[in-house]
Motif scaffolding. Structure first.
Motif, short mmCIF file in Angstrom:
data_model
loop_
_atom_site.label_atom_id
_atom_site.label_comp_id
_atom_site.label_asym_id
_atom_site.label_seq_id
_atom_site.Cartn_x
_atom_site.Cartn_y
_atom_site.Cartn_z
N ALA A 25 0.78 -1.19 -0.33
CA ALA A 25 -0.09 -0.05 -0.14
C ALA A 25 0.78 1.28 0.57
CB ALA A 25 -0.77 -0.26 1.25
N ASP A 29 0.93 4.06 -2.50
CA ASP A 29 0.79 5.56 -2.87
C ASP A 29 2.14 5.82 -3.27
OD1 ASP A 29 -1.49 5.21 -1.61
OD2 ASP A 29 -1.04 5.17 1.09
N HIS A 74 -3.68 4.92 0.59
CA HIS A 74 -4.74 3.05 0.71
C HIS A 74 -5.15 2.72 3.05
CE1 HIS A 74 -3.96 2.90 -3.13
NE2 HIS A 74 -4.68 2.74 -2.76
N VAL A 94 -9.77 -2.93 2.76
CA VAL A 94 -9.58 -1.64 1.96
C VAL A 94 -10.30 0.21 1.42
CG1 VAL A 94 -9.33 -2.32 -0.58
CG2 VAL A 94 -7.40 -0.67 0.28
N SER A 96 -9.75 3.08 0.06
CA SER A 96 -8.13 4.58 -1.02
C SER A 96 -9.13 5.63 -0.73
CB SER A 96 -7.70 3.78 -2.06
OG SER A 96 -9.84 3.59 -2.85
#
Length: 179
Positions: A25, A29, A74, A94, A96
Motif C-alpha cells: 500500500a 501510494d 490506502h 481497504v 482508498s
C-alpha cells in the motif's frame, strides 16, 4: 483450513503477510517500484476490474501512476488469513482516497472494497502471487480542499506537510534524511 507447523509459526506467517500488505500500500501510494516489486512475485498477476495483467504490466500501470491522480492513500483494515502450508488466501478490507485533477478543479474520491490475495511463500518470503479487487462502494466527495490555505484556517509553516504521490516528505523520512 489452517496448516501450520506451530502456532508460533502461524503467527509469524500472518505478521509477515500483514507487513507485506502494508508495504505494498505504501509503495502504491508513493509510486515506489522497488517497494512494490518486493511485495509481489514477478510471475504474479492482478485484476482491479479497471486493469488486469501480469506483474510487469501492473508495475507499468501503477508507477508512475496517472498524472491526474495527485495523491492517494490506502487504509487497510482487517485481514482474514487462511494459511495452507506455503500458500495463503487473504481477504483485506481497504478504503482508498484519491485526489484527482479534473482540469478545472481537483476532486476527492473514496473507494471501499476488499483485496483477495493469493500469497505464496518462496524461499521463506511471503509475497502476493495473484490479486483481485472487489469494490463495495465509491463516493465522490467533491472539490478538494485548497492546501495552500493550510488546515482549519491555519497556514502550514513549510510546504512539506501536504502529502503527494511522488516525492513527498515521507521519502526522505524513510531514507533517514529528515531535517
Amino acid at each position: 483450513m489452517e496448516i501450520a507447523a506451530t502456532p508460533l509459526q502461524a503467527m509469524l506467517d500472518r505478521e509477515a503477510i500483514r507487513d507485506c500488505l502494508a508495504r505494498l500500500a505504501r509503495g502504491e501510494d508513493r509510486r515506489d517500484a522497488d517497494l512494490i516489486r518486493a511485495c509481489c512475485w514477478p510471475d504474479g498477476s492482478t485484476d482491479y476490474g479497471v486493469f488486469a495483467g501480469d506483474f510487469d504490466a501492473y508495475l507499468a500501470w501503477v508507477v508512475p501512476g496517472a498524472d491526474a491522480i495527485l495523491c492517494t492513500q490506502h487504509l487497510l483494515g482487517q485481514s482474514v488469513i487462511d494459511l495452507e502450508g506455503d500458500a495463503a488466501r487473504v481477504e483485506t478490507q481497504v478504503q482508498s482516497y484519491h485526489r484527482i485533477d479534473m482540469g478545472d478543479a481537483q476532486r476527492d474520491v473514496m473507494i471501499g472494497g476488499r483485496y483477495l490475495d493469493l500469497f505464496e511463500r518462496r524461499e521463506g518470503q511471503w509475497r502476493i502471487a495473484r490479486r483481485t479487487m472487489l469494490y463495495d462502494w465509491v463516493q465522490d466527495i467533491g472539490v478538494s480542499a485548497d492546501w495552500s490555505q493550510g488546515v482549519m484556517g491555519m497556514a502550514f509553516s513549510a510546504p512539506h506537510f501536504t502529502g503527494r504521490a511522488n516525492g513527498d516528505h515521507s521519502v526522505r523520512f524513510f531514507a533517514r534524511e529528515t531535517d
